[in-house]
Structures are given as C-alpha cells and as structure tokens.
Design an enzyme around this catalytic site. Structure first.
Site, PDB file in Angstrom:
ATOM      1  N   LEU A 119      -7.931  23.880  -3.486  1.00  0.00           N
ATOM      2  CA  LEU A 119      -8.458  24.409  -2.224  1.00  0.00           C
ATOM      3  C   LEU A 119      -7.364  25.084  -1.404  1.00  0.00           C
ATOM      4  O   LEU A 119      -7.586  26.137  -0.791  1.00  0.00           O
ATOM      5  CB  LEU A 119      -9.091  23.280  -1.412  1.00  0.00           C
ATOM      6  CG  LEU A 119      -9.674  23.666  -0.053  1.00  0.00           C
ATOM      7  CD1 LEU A 119     -10.851  24.610  -0.228  1.00  0.00           C
ATOM      8  CD2 LEU A 119     -10.125  22.424   0.708  1.00  0.00           C
ATOM      9  N   ASP A 120      -6.174  24.503  -1.394  1.00  0.00           N
ATOM     10  CA  ASP A 120      -5.073  25.080  -0.623  1.00  0.00           C
ATOM     11  C   ASP A 120      -4.712  26.474  -1.133  1.00  0.00           C
ATOM     12  O   ASP A 120      -4.505  27.405  -0.352  1.00  0.00           O
ATOM     13  CB  ASP A 120      -3.846  24.179  -0.699  1.00  0.00           C
ATOM     14  CG  ASP A 120      -4.067  22.851  -0.009  1.00  0.00           C
ATOM     15  OD1 ASP A 120      -4.041  22.814   1.220  1.00  0.00           O
ATOM     16  OD2 ASP A 120      -4.285  21.846  -0.714  1.00  0.00           O
TER      17      ASP A 120
END
Length: 402
Positions: free
Chosen positions: A171-172
C-alpha cells in the site's frame, strides 16, 4: 553517482519532510526523473526508515534504493529557529511533501495558509493514514492496517483460513506512485493556467488501493454480493491461477479473454472445447471452472516449467514462471532491460537497487547520486543557499536545531 541530470523534471525543487515509505517513495520517483529533492530530517535521529530492516552489518538495506537522488539536511522544524529556516527554504520550493498526522503542521504554525503566504506557488502534497477529513483523520495510519481498511486484505488468502496481509509494504508503494502523480498534475496546472497558484493535494493511504477495487464496489452495489477470500483471480476469468509443472515448479496462467483461451485450447490440443457449451465462452467456463481447472492442471503437469513456457509462448498464451529474487538476478530479460543497477554505499561499497522507470527516450531519468548520510548536505544548502554563517551553524547545532 555523478551524472548530468537530463530528467523531464529537471529544475523542479522539492522539499520532502515525510518519513518511512509512502510519501518518501513518491519523492524518490520524482527525484529519479530529475527533480532536486531536499530531504528534511530530525537532528541526531533522521527518518525512521533508517532503522527499518532488512540490514547488513547494521546498515538498513532499504535506504539506498528508497532515498537515492535526495540531499539530506537536519532541521527541527517545530523549534523557533527551525521554523524560521524552514520558511526561508519554502520560498523557492515548487512542491512540499509531508505525511504527518493531520493538524500537526498547523499546530507548529506551518499550515498551508502560512506557507502559501511565503510562497503562493507552493504545491503541498499531504499523505496520512485516513486523509485530512472524516472521523478517523487523527488516527495513526500505517500501510498494513490501511490495506485491511481498504478492503484488499479481506480478499486475500484461502476461504478456510484467516485473511492474509501482503508480505511487504504494498500500500505504501502504491500510494507513493499517487504522490508523484498528484505532484506533477498540480504542477502542470499551476504552470499552464494563467493566474494559477499552488494548491493542496491530499489523500489517505487506504484510498490508493480502494481506488483499484471498482469491481468490488459495483458488484456489491448492483448484486449485493460480498466477495470473500480467494488465492487467485476469482470470478473474473477461467482458467486462471497457479499451476505446478512436472519438475515441481510453479507458473501463473490467465485467460482473460476468449481469444486467449482459444490459443490455450490449441496448445492443449483440445479445440473441441471451443465448440462445447460448457467451455466455449469465459462466462460458461466460470460456471464450470473446476472442470476447466482440472483439464489445465493435467496439461501443465505434463511439462517442465521451461518446456511449458516455450510451448505456450509459441501459441501466444500469457504464462509466467513464478520467480524468486534469485531467479530475477539470473534472468536475461531483467539483465537486458537493466532493471537492476549498482549504487555506491559509504560503508557497504556497492548495493544493487531497482533502476529508474519508466524510460524516457529524450529526457531519461538517472540515479545521479547515492542515498544521503544524515545531514550530509547541511552546509551545501543552509550555508550555500540560505547564506547562514559558520557561527550560526555552530549555534544551531549546539541548540539541537540542526
């Protein structure tokens, strides 16, 4: 690595005051394409990513790839002297990237209204766990919880086992791409519209993956269906999945279109399936997916991974071996594309990292210099650009401001 900067973002000035992965990765992508990125870190501490593994001999191995092409200064921006220096830095900056909890910069007297008064053209990109608005805005946010909140984790794994989180900071990194996309979009608008000024662009971590789940949203809205866990593509294509070859290796094969399945059927010498009402379209294959999967599994099990790859490549069927990082290091395509390159490291000598992508024909990006040591560019920027004296630098250091 000293190399002349020909990237498409040459001349763009960026201040990166973010930490960890998502927002800093966005800044690195911009730096790879030529932007001049100054990273602001806390004195004697630095970005928390400097303490995150994996390591070798105490050296963080993410740092060389994630912080390359940046210059590092140390500055406690919420001290009185640090705030004053920060406002001087902001005057000539195009883009500010931050990922503090909402309200933090405002608490320090550095909200966008203050910064814009100093630099009306400033684009400010803000990333937080849940965004700048909403009831969860002040919650702590990290990638793995954000992935769960997005709806993505609910889909991952097997139906009879607990949901599975990604094994790395997926996600990052996806959010970092949105950061870079947002920054250049706002910059383009500012520079191509008369009287346009800077603006704020903000997003919550979870929103980057949530944006990719349109099938999930429409399916629940229209069919009232709550899709559950599946180890592969479920309900989209048949056949699709992970298959074992004769030599105990694995491949991924997907037939997302009927024409693709036509080619697979030819490769399997099962063109009879193209006339069979159980198999002739993707829609009916999905209704008979287990039968289709049994046929494909048996076919694939008759070949080694290498034999299967060659055969299906000849028929134009999309299949890929599941590569380990060791496989990737030895793969000729990765080598030909120069996807892995070496960068200098002050103690480890050289470290391999991913190369710059995408490739530009006329203005290629480059890894111009290695990831910085903490505060390595204090003198270059604070003295060379802002004009601080050596005495002022010594005083600021003694006070813990730099």
């Amino acid at each position: 690595m000293s190399r002349k900067n020909f990237g498409p973002l040459t001349g763009v000035q960026i201040l990166d005051i973010s930490t960890m992965i998502a927002a800093p990765f966005g800044a690195t992508l911009l730096a790879d394409l030529g932007a001049e990125v100054t990273k602001v870190e806390l004195p004697n501490k630095g970005d928390t990513l400097r303490t995150v593994g994996p390591w070798k001999d105490g050296e963080p191995l993410r740092w060389p790839g994630l912080a390359r092409n940046k210059k590092s200064i140390t500055l406690n921006i919420h001290s009185e002297e640090g705030t004053a220096i920060f406002l001087k830095l902001i005057k000539d900056i195009d883009i500010l990237i931050e990922n503090f909890r909402p309200g933090t910069l405002e608490k320090w007297g550095l909200g966008y209204d203050v910064l814009k008064a100093v630099n009306p053209n400033l684009v400010m990109v803000r990333v937080s766990g849940y965004g700048q608005t909403g009831p969860y805005r002040e919650k702590a946010g990290f990638g793995t919880p954000g992935t769960a909140f997005s709806g993505h984790t609910y889909l991952q794994g097997y139906p009879d086992r607990p949901p599975v989180s990604p094994s790395y900071s997926l996600l990052d990194y996806i959010t970092g791409i949105y950061v870079a996309f947002a920054a250049v979009s706002a910059l383009y608008h500012r520079d191509t519209h008369e009287e346009a000024q800077g603006q704020v662009v903000e997003m919550g971590l979870y929103e980057s993956i949530f944006r990719m789940l349109e099938f999930l949203i429409a399916e629940y809205d229209q069919n009232d269906k709550v899709r559950g866990r599946s180890p592969g593509l479920a309900g989209h294509s048949s056949p699709a999945g992970t298959y074992e070859t004769k030599d105990g290796k694995y491949v991924v094969l997907v037939c997302s279109t009927d024409s693709t399945f036509d080619r697979l059927a030819a490769a399997m010498e099962r063109t009879d399936m193209l006339e069979d009402e159980r198999y002739y379209t993707n829609a009916v294959r999905l209704q008979n997916d287990e039968e289709v999967q049994d046929i494909v599994r048996e076919f694939i099990k008759g070949f080694t991974q290498k034999e299967l790859q060659e055969k299906l490549d000849n028929f134009g069927v999309p299949v890929s071996p599941i590569l380990s990082i060791e496989d990737i290091f030895n793969d000729p395509h990765y080598a030909a594309r120069q996807n892995i390159v070496e960068v200098e490291h002050p103690r480890l000598g050289k470290v391999k990292v991913p190369n710059v992508v995408p490739n530009f024909s006329d203005t290629p990006g480059a890894i111009r210099y290695r990831a910085p040591e903490l505060g390595e560019h204090n003198e270059e920027i604070l003295v060379g650009k802002l004009g601080l004296s050596e005495a002022e630098m010594a005083d600021l250091k003694a006070k813990g401001v730099i």
